[in-house]
Design a protein around this motif. Sequence first.
Motif, PDB file in Angstrom:
ATOM      1  N   HIS A 108       0.826  -1.207   0.000  1.00  0.00           N
ATOM      2  CA  HIS A 108       0.000   0.000   0.000  1.00  0.00           C
ATOM      3  C   HIS A 108       0.864   1.261   0.000  1.00  0.00           C
ATOM      4  CE1 HIS A 108      -3.435  -2.580   0.544  1.00  0.00           C
ATOM      5  NE2 HIS A 108      -2.793  -3.180   1.535  1.00  0.00           N
ATOM      6  N   VAL A 109       1.966   1.240   0.748  1.00  0.00           N
ATOM      7  CA  VAL A 109       2.894   2.369   0.728  1.00  0.00           C
ATOM      8  C   VAL A 109       3.526   2.474  -0.655  1.00  0.00           C
ATOM      9  CG1 VAL A 109       5.047   3.303   1.696  1.00  0.00           C
ATOM     10  CG2 VAL A 109       3.344   2.248   3.197  1.00  0.00           C
ATOM     11  N   TYR A 110       3.892   1.351  -1.238  1.00  0.00           N
ATOM     12  CA  TYR A 110       4.481   1.318  -2.580  1.00  0.00           C
ATOM     13  C   TYR A 110       3.550   1.979  -3.594  1.00  0.00           C
ATOM     14  CZ  TYR A 110       5.953  -0.842  -7.016  1.00  0.00           C
ATOM     15  OH  TYR A 110       6.329  -1.073  -8.320  1.00  0.00           O
ATOM     16  N   ILE A 111       2.285   1.677  -3.544  1.00  0.00           N
ATOM     17  CA  ILE A 111       1.322   2.267  -4.484  1.00  0.00           C
ATOM     18  C   ILE A 111       1.174   3.761  -4.208  1.00  0.00           C
ATOM     19  CG2 ILE A 111      -1.117   2.289  -5.135  1.00  0.00           C
ATOM     20  CD1 ILE A 111      -0.987  -0.835  -4.720  1.00  0.00           C
ATOM     21  N   ARG A 112       1.079   4.136  -2.922  1.00  0.00           N
ATOM     22  CA  ARG A 112       0.946   5.553  -2.577  1.00  0.00           C
ATOM     23  C   ARG A 112       2.199   6.349  -2.939  1.00  0.00           C
ATOM     24  NH1 ARG A 112       0.564   5.476   2.628  1.00  0.00           N
ATOM     25  NH2 ARG A 112       2.422   6.636   3.087  1.00  0.00           N
ATOM     26  N   GLN A 113       3.355   5.714  -2.911  1.00  0.00           N
ATOM     27  CA  GLN A 113       4.610   6.372  -3.265  1.00  0.00           C
ATOM     28  C   GLN A 113       4.879   6.291  -4.771  1.00  0.00           C
ATOM     29  OE1 GLN A 113       6.497   8.279  -1.582  1.00  0.00           O
ATOM     30  NE2 GLN A 113       5.771   7.909   0.485  1.00  0.00           N
ATOM     31  N   ASN A 114       3.825   6.144  -5.550  1.00  0.00           N
ATOM     32  CA  ASN A 114       3.927   6.104  -7.019  1.00  0.00           C
ATOM     33  C   ASN A 114       4.866   5.015  -7.506  1.00  0.00           C
ATOM     34  OD1 ASN A 114       2.112   8.301  -7.454  1.00  0.00           O
ATOM     35  ND2 ASN A 114       3.749   9.663  -6.773  1.00  0.00           N
ATOM     36  N   GLN A 115       4.872   3.888  -6.795  1.00  0.00           N
ATOM     37  CA  GLN A 115       5.629   2.702  -7.171  1.00  0.00           C
ATOM     38  C   GLN A 115       7.128   2.958  -7.256  1.00  0.00           C
ATOM     39  OE1 GLN A 115       3.697   0.974 -10.596  1.00  0.00           O
ATOM     40  NE2 GLN A 115       1.733   0.913  -9.552  1.00  0.00           N
ATOM     41  N   THR A 148       9.454   4.046  -0.762  1.00  0.00           N
ATOM     42  CA  THR A 148       8.637   3.082  -0.020  1.00  0.00           C
ATOM     43  C   THR A 148       9.417   2.536   1.170  1.00  0.00           C
ATOM     44  OG1 THR A 148       7.424   2.454  -2.015  1.00  0.00           O
ATOM     45  CG2 THR A 148       7.404   0.884  -0.181  1.00  0.00           C
ATOM     46  N   GLU A 206       9.924   5.279   3.840  1.00  0.00           N
ATOM     47  CA  GLU A 206       8.735   5.582   4.636  1.00  0.00           C
ATOM     48  C   GLU A 206       8.465   4.489   5.680  1.00  0.00           C
ATOM     49  OE1 GLU A 206       3.929   6.192   4.268  1.00  0.00           O
ATOM     50  OE2 GLU A 206       5.172   6.888   2.598  1.00  0.00           O
TER      51      GLU A 206
END
Length: 132
Positions: A19-26, A31, A34
Amino acid sequence: KIGGDKSTDYVWIIGFGVHVYIRQNQVVDTTVKEINDFLDTNDQKILFVSPPFYYPHENFTDEFVRDQAEVYRGLLPNMAPTNADNPFLDVYELTRACTWANCSFDRAHRSRFVNRWKAQMLLNTLCEVEVQ
């Protein structure tokens, strides 16, 4: 051991890598940063659950699968046993090792028996046997 006296004997079980990966624009580096920042600045008792292994298929490109492996590897230097302050449950290697066709019903979500393995790992991590 994770825990303390009866009034503070609790632990937060947290897993949010994808979810962090997706929010961090991959982006893998941001990621990992964070997640590590969260773990290093939080004073709660936390058991971090690693991202699982993802099989390539129509929803998970080769790049996504490779990036998730890099997120996992990027977190390892800040996790136990290297850093005892950040215990974690390694479900990446567990889910990667399960190669049977029925390990996952959609190549992402795990079958019940794999989830039971994860639950047993959690219990083994949190519980201690009292010797009489």
